[in-house]
Design a protein around this motif. Structure first.
Motif, PDB file in Angstrom:
ATOM      1  N   GLN A   6      44.900  34.168  32.856  1.00 47.89           N
ATOM      2  CA  GLN A   6      44.337  33.125  32.016  1.00 47.89           C
ATOM      3  C   GLN A   6      45.043  33.095  30.658  1.00 47.89           C
ATOM      4  O   GLN A   6      45.382  34.135  30.108  1.00 47.89           O
ATOM      5  N   ASP A   7      45.208  31.902  30.114  1.00 48.48           N
ATOM      6  CA  ASP A   7      45.789  31.725  28.783  1.00 48.48           C
ATOM      7  C   ASP A   7      44.694  31.790  27.724  1.00 48.48           C
ATOM      8  O   ASP A   7      43.505  31.698  28.034  1.00 48.48           O
ATOM      9  N   ASP A   8      45.105  31.912  26.461  1.00 47.32           N
ATOM     10  CA  ASP A   8      44.152  31.917  25.349  1.00 47.32           C
ATOM     11  C   ASP A   8      43.274  30.669  25.413  1.00 47.32           C
ATOM     12  O   ASP A   8      43.761  29.568  25.658  1.00 47.32           O
ATOM     13  N   CYS A  18      43.179  38.126  31.517  1.00 48.06           N
ATOM     14  CA  CYS A  18      43.861  37.420  30.430  1.00 48.06           C
ATOM     15  C   CYS A  18      45.310  37.881  30.277  1.00 48.06           C
ATOM     16  O   CYS A  18      45.592  39.075  30.360  1.00 48.06           O
ATOM     17  N   SER A  19      46.187  36.943  30.009  1.00 46.04           N
ATOM     18  CA  SER A  19      47.584  37.303  29.765  1.00 46.04           C
ATOM     19  C   SER A  19      47.704  38.158  28.510  1.00 46.04           C
ATOM     20  O   SER A  19      48.576  39.015  28.414  1.00 46.04           O
ATOM     21  N   SER A  20      46.786  37.983  27.551  1.00 48.76           N
ATOM     22  CA  SER A  20      46.783  38.778  26.318  1.00 48.76           C
ATOM     23  C   SER A  20      46.106  40.134  26.513  1.00 48.76           C
ATOM     24  O   SER A  20      46.148  40.980  25.634  1.00 48.76           O
ATOM     25  N   CYS A  34      39.574  34.190  26.792  1.00 54.42           N
ATOM     26  CA  CYS A  34      40.797  34.932  26.493  1.00 54.42           C
ATOM     27  C   CYS A  34      41.259  34.569  25.092  1.00 54.42           C
ATOM     28  O   CYS A  34      41.175  33.408  24.685  1.00 54.42           O
ATOM     29  N   HIS A  36      44.112  36.057  21.684  1.00 54.49           N
ATOM     30  CA  HIS A  36      45.210  36.945  21.301  1.00 54.49           C
ATOM     31  C   HIS A  36      44.685  38.243  20.719  1.00 54.49           C
ATOM     32  O   HIS A  36      43.546  38.312  20.256  1.00 54.49           O
TER      33      HIS A  36
END
Length: 90
Positions: A6-8, A18-20, A34, A36
């Motif tokens: 998932q992106d922010d 989450c990618s972060s 999600c 940063h």
């Protein structure tokens, strides 16, 4: 078929989605999304509650300096501030 992260801003259930690597919500009943990782001088938390943060952990190279007592962990007030420990020791 691989899993996509998932992106922010996207809704999440766990930080691993989450990618972060940070799934955060503001209240226990709030929708987690999600977001940063925390930047220098921002609030952070070293702990998750079932994989969801109230404050995201720090970006790489920064350390979350704050309340690390057992009471802070129990009451979920063990927030800190992201600091560049290497820079502050010079």
């Amino acid at each position: 078929m691989g899993l996509s992260l998932q992106d922010d801003g996207e809704i999440c259930i766990n930080s691993m989605q989450c990618s972060s690597k940070c799934c955060q919500h503001d209240t226990i009943l709030g929708i987690a999304r999600c977001t940063h990782k925390a930047i220098e001088n921002s609030e952070c938390s070293p702990q998750t509650v079932y994989g969801v943060y109230y404050r995201c952990p720090c970006e790489r190279g920064l350390s979350c300096e704050g309340d690390k007592t057992i009471l802070g962990a129990i009451t979920n007030t063990n927030y800190g501030i992201c600091l560049d420990v290497g820079r502050s020791k010079q």
